[in-house]
Design a protein around this motif. Structure first.
Motif, mmCIF file in Angstrom:
data_model
loop_
_atom_site.group_PDB
_atom_site.id
_atom_site.type_symbol
_atom_site.label_atom_id
_atom_site.label_comp_id
_atom_site.label_asym_id
_atom_site.label_seq_id
_atom_site.Cartn_x
_atom_site.Cartn_y
_atom_site.Cartn_z
ATOM 1 N N GLY A 1 -2.419 -1.451 8.577
ATOM 2 C CA GLY A 1 -1.228 -1.478 7.745
ATOM 3 C C GLY A 1 -0.160 -2.352 8.365
ATOM 4 O O GLY A 1 -0.439 -3.183 9.227
ATOM 5 N N TYR A 2 1.064 -2.146 7.901
ATOM 6 C CA TYR A 2 2.225 -2.883 8.395
ATOM 7 C C TYR A 2 3.334 -1.886 8.710
ATOM 8 O O TYR A 2 3.578 -0.960 7.936
ATOM 9 C CB TYR A 2 2.775 -3.836 7.327
ATOM 10 C CG TYR A 2 1.884 -5.002 7.008
ATOM 11 C CD1 TYR A 2 2.036 -6.209 7.692
ATOM 12 C CD2 TYR A 2 0.909 -4.910 6.030
ATOM 13 C CE1 TYR A 2 1.229 -7.301 7.388
ATOM 14 C CE2 TYR A 2 0.099 -5.990 5.724
ATOM 15 C CZ TYR A 2 0.263 -7.177 6.410
ATOM 16 O OH TYR A 2 -0.538 -8.242 6.117
ATOM 17 N N ALA B 1 -2.124 5.106 10.029
ATOM 18 C CA ALA B 1 -3.126 4.596 9.091
ATOM 19 C C ALA B 1 -3.684 5.765 8.289
ATOM 20 O O ALA B 1 -3.677 6.915 8.749
ATOM 21 C CB ALA B 1 -4.246 3.887 9.841
ATOM 22 N N ARG B 2 -4.191 5.462 7.083
ATOM 23 C CA ARG B 2 -4.756 6.529 6.228
ATOM 24 C C ARG B 2 -6.018 7.128 6.829
ATOM 25 O O ARG B 2 -6.299 8.297 6.622
ATOM 26 C CB ARG B 2 -5.061 5.990 4.834
ATOM 27 C CG ARG B 2 -3.821 5.756 4.009
ATOM 28 C CD ARG B 2 -4.172 5.371 2.597
ATOM 29 N NE ARG B 2 -4.713 4.009 2.599
ATOM 30 C CZ ARG B 2 -5.442 3.488 1.643
ATOM 31 N NH1 ARG B 2 -5.755 4.198 0.595
ATOM 32 N NH2 ARG B 2 -5.858 2.245 1.712
ATOM 33 N N GLN C 1 0.453 1.512 4.411
ATOM 34 C CA GLN C 1 -0.933 1.678 4.809
ATOM 35 C C GLN C 1 -1.843 0.898 3.869
ATOM 36 O O GLN C 1 -1.654 0.928 2.663
ATOM 37 C CB GLN C 1 -1.308 3.158 4.807
ATOM 38 C CG GLN C 1 -0.454 3.961 5.767
ATOM 39 C CD GLN C 1 -0.669 5.453 5.654
ATOM 40 O OE1 GLN C 1 -1.023 5.964 4.595
ATOM 41 N NE2 GLN C 1 -0.471 6.155 6.741
ATOM 42 N N LEU C 2 -2.819 0.207 4.424
ATOM 43 C CA LEU C 2 -3.767 -0.574 3.633
ATOM 44 C C LEU C 2 -5.087 0.165 3.501
ATOM 45 O O LEU C 2 -5.410 1.023 4.251
ATOM 46 C CB LEU C 2 -3.994 -1.940 4.269
ATOM 47 C CG LEU C 2 -2.731 -2.778 4.470
ATOM 48 C CD1 LEU C 2 -3.081 -4.094 5.141
ATOM 49 C CD2 LEU C 2 -2.038 -3.032 3.148
ATOM 50 N N GLY D 1 0.841 -1.184 0.000
ATOM 51 C CA GLY D 1 0.000 0.000 0.000
ATOM 52 C C GLY D 1 0.874 1.232 0.000
ATOM 53 O O GLY D 1 2.099 1.135 -0.107
ATOM 54 N N PRO D 2 0.269 2.406 0.145
ATOM 55 C CA PRO D 2 1.069 3.626 0.211
ATOM 56 C C PRO D 2 2.064 3.543 1.367
ATOM 57 O O PRO D 2 1.741 3.040 2.434
ATOM 58 C CB PRO D 2 0.028 4.719 0.465
ATOM 59 C CG PRO D 2 -1.270 4.138 0.025
ATOM 60 C CD PRO D 2 -1.161 2.658 0.246
ATOM 61 N N SER D 3 3.262 3.998 1.130
ATOM 62 C CA SER D 3 4.302 3.971 2.146
ATOM 63 C C SER D 3 4.433 5.357 2.768
ATOM 64 O O SER D 3 4.372 6.369 2.074
ATOM 65 C CB SER D 3 5.631 3.565 1.504
ATOM 66 O OG SER D 3 6.629 3.462 2.480
#
Length: 167
Positions: free
Chosen positions: A51-52, A44-45, A166-167, A4-6
C-alpha cells in the motif's frame, strides 16, 4: 497512486521521562537494547500486502515545539532503538528493509494544550510512501528521531498516526 481502502493506524505514544533529547536522538519507549521500535500493525490487508502511507500525524500531549523524522522498515531495524540514544538508522544492514522516511515539521499548538505536526503528499515530507510488507507480516516498524533538541516533562505521551491506502 492507486486508490484502495483507507485505514488509520495509531501507535499509542511512548511515555517518556524528563531526560533532554539532543538533535538526532531516538524517541522510543525502552532503554533496553533491541527494543523501542514503533510497530504499526495492520498496515496491509493481508500479510505480505502492500500500500501507500498517504498521511502521518505526530502528536504530543503538551504544548511544545520540536520536529522529527520517522524512518519506516518492513522489519525491526538493526540500528539504535533505545530512547535518548544517538540514531544510527538506517544502517547498511537495514537497507533491504528500509521503506523510507517521513519528515515532521515543527509541532504546533493551537490552543488545545496539545502539539502536532501533519505530513501530507506534496509537502516535501516524503509522502506518499509506497510499501510492501514482508511475507507473513502486515506491519511496518518505525524509528522516531528528533531533529532539534528539546526537554520533555516526565510522563509526556507521544503518538504517531499513519493513514494508509491498502492495495
Amino acid at each position: 497512486l492507486a486508490k484502495g481502502p483507507s485505514l488509520w493506524i495509531f501507535e499509542p505514544g511512548c511515555i517518556i521521562n524528563a531526560t533532554a533529547y539532543t538533535a538526532s536522538d531516538v524517541v522510543g519507549d525502552s532503554a533496553t537494547a533491541g527494543e523501542g521500535a514503533w510497530v504499526f500493525r495492520q498496515m496491509a490487508r493481508i500479510p505480505g500486502g502492500r500500500g501507500y502511507v498517504v498521511k502521518a500525524i505526530l502528536d504530543y500531549d503538551t504544548a511544545f515545539t520540536w520536529s522529527g523524522i520517522l524512518y519506516l522498515f518492513t522489519k525491526k531495524p538493526d540500528g539504535e532503538l533505545r530512547d535518548n540514544e544517538a540514531n544510527t538508522t538506517p544502517t547498511i544492514g537495514d537497507m533491504g528493509m528500509f521503506v523510507g522516511a517521513i519528515k515532521f515539521d515543527a509541532l504546533a499548538e493551537e490552543g488545545t494544550g496539545r502539539s502536532h505536526s501533519v505530513a501530507v503528499p506534496g509537502g516535501g515530507q516524503g509522502l506518499p510512501l509506497k510499501f510492501e510488507c514482508r511475507g507473513g507480516d502486515d506491519a511496518l516498524y518505525g524509528v522516531l528521531v528528533v531533529t532539534a533538541a528539546f526537554t520533555p516533562a516526565a510522563f509526556d505521551i507521544i503518538g504517531v498516526t499513519l493513514e494508509t491506502e491498502q492495495l
